[in-house]
Enzyme design. Structure first.
Site, short mmCIF file in Angstrom:
data_model
loop_
_atom_site.label_atom_id
_atom_site.label_comp_id
_atom_site.label_asym_id
_atom_site.label_seq_id
_atom_site.Cartn_x
_atom_site.Cartn_y
_atom_site.Cartn_z
N THR A 113 -1.98 1.99 6.39
CA THR A 113 -0.75 2.40 5.71
C THR A 113 -0.43 3.88 5.95
O THR A 113 -1.35 4.69 6.12
CB THR A 113 -0.91 2.18 4.19
OG1 THR A 113 0.19 2.79 3.51
CG2 THR A 113 -2.18 2.79 3.64
N TYR A 137 -4.58 4.00 -3.53
CA TYR A 137 -4.21 2.99 -2.55
C TYR A 137 -4.43 3.53 -1.13
O TYR A 137 -5.10 2.90 -0.31
CB TYR A 137 -2.74 2.57 -2.76
CG TYR A 137 -2.22 1.75 -1.62
CD1 TYR A 137 -2.66 0.45 -1.42
CD2 TYR A 137 -1.30 2.29 -0.71
CE1 TYR A 137 -2.20 -0.29 -0.35
CE2 TYR A 137 -0.84 1.54 0.35
CZ TYR A 137 -1.29 0.25 0.54
OH TYR A 137 -0.86 -0.47 1.61
#
Ligand code: UFG
Length: 319
Positions: A113, A137
């Protein structure tokens, strides 16, 4: 083998793999994915934390390559539940990597990501930018990337980590799309507001140092992303490689621009409310994807915010 293949991105990649005739096994615990999103291949319902079930699946299917999507994905939730993210996204990925190593499977495509960059100093962001996530995250994915790099150095794995920017849109043929109960992503949330599922769309933060004060993101169509995974897998099946590539279009849109386009596509003037910033959001994230365009000859087909929102809207209307 595709972990998380019943989820939003995984299911689009599975469809693209099926279109190319690959033999697919999806391993998914259906915690957020849906069995009917798996339009090709075989689905095994299992958890990555269940080492015995995972091992049995790997032994039976004997994959040539593994694409690992299964993960929690909400930046905001990760701020209040970091261990949930480290457990599932990091620890379970290590279980998967150990299981694959024990069974001689060494081609691995990892869903990473843009959140690994945190607040980048320079945009568009290149892959060599420092990794400095500002939320659990992003950190949970970064640790897996670090491990992959080390394993590659030890000649224990071939891998490609794909750092996604903001994935959106739905299958242009309308078979699949995003289908989460509590969708938090901007485009989905805006469409659900247009549909009347929510009274209003909150705009999180209007005081960022950007052209209109709202956050800027690089929205990439999920089917272009899916094609990149196939190119990555085909590369690993031919060559030894340990690489990281950004996936975005290199153009950013503000939250307000996305809202405007959503209103135009849907023809619905839904209500918005400007609120304070959401925790963990960087002001601007735009990809420099020249590396994957050159190295894997990735040629995106749907680089158009209107088309992204149209396909998502066509899907959303069916739910
Ligand atoms: N936003 C709103 N209102 C909403 C939802 C989102 O204003 O109801 C804003 C957010 O604050 C942010 C932007 O819209 O500024 C995009 O938010 P998303 O939740 O759609 O996506 P994120 O940028 O938070 O995260 C996504 C992926 C991450 C990835 C990141 C990288 O979920 O995996 O893009 O760009 F790391």
């Amino acid at each position: 083998m595709v972990t998380g293949g019943a989820g939003y991105i995984g299911s689009h990649v599975v469809k693209a793999l099926g279109d190319k005739g690959y033999d697919i096994l999806v391993y998914d615990n259906l915690s957020s994915g849906r069995a009917k999103a798996v339009v090709c291949g075989k689905l095994v319902e299992g958890d990555l934390g269940d080492r015995a079930a995972l091992e049995k699946t790997v032994r039976e299917f004997r994959p040539d390559a593994v694409m690992h999507f299964a993960a929690h994905i909400q930046v905001n939730e990760s701020m209040s539940k970091p261990l949930k993210y480290y457990r599932n996204n990091t620890s379970n990925a290590f279980t998967l990597l150990e299981t694959l190593a024990e069974n001689g499977v060494d081609n691995f495509i990892f869903s990473s990501t843009a959140a690994v960059y945190g607040i980048p100093d320079i945009t568009p962001v290149v892959e060599t930018a420092p990794l400095s996530p500002i939320n659990p995250y992003g950190a949970s994915k970064m640790f897996v990337e670090l491990a992959l790099k080390e394993l590659y150095g030890l000649e224990k794995i071939n891998y490609i980590a794909l750092r996604y920017f903001n994935v959106a849109g739905a299958d242009p043929e309308g078979m699949i799309g995003q289908n989460y109960k509590d969708a938090t992503h901007l485009i989905t949330r805006a469409l659900k507001t247009a549909k009347g599922e929510f009274d209003k769309l909150k705009i999180f933060g209007t005081d960022y140092d950007t052209k209109d004060g709202t956050c800027i993101r690089d929205y990439i169509h999920v089917s272009d992303l899916a094609q990149a995974h196939i190119l990555a897998m085909e590369r690993l099946l031919k060559n030894r490689e340990g690489a990281v590539y950004n996936l975005g279009y290199g153009k950013g849109y503000s939250v307000r621009e996305v809202v405007d386009m959503t209103r135009r596509v849907t023809g619905i003037d839904f209500v918005t409310e400007e609120t304070r910033r959401r925790e963990g959001d960087p002001a601007e994230l735009v990809a420099d994807s020249s590396k994957i365009r050159e190295a894997l000859e990735w040629i995106p087909k749907y680089n158009d915010l209107r088309f992204i929102i149209e396909t998502a809207w066509n899907w959303e209307k069916k739910l």
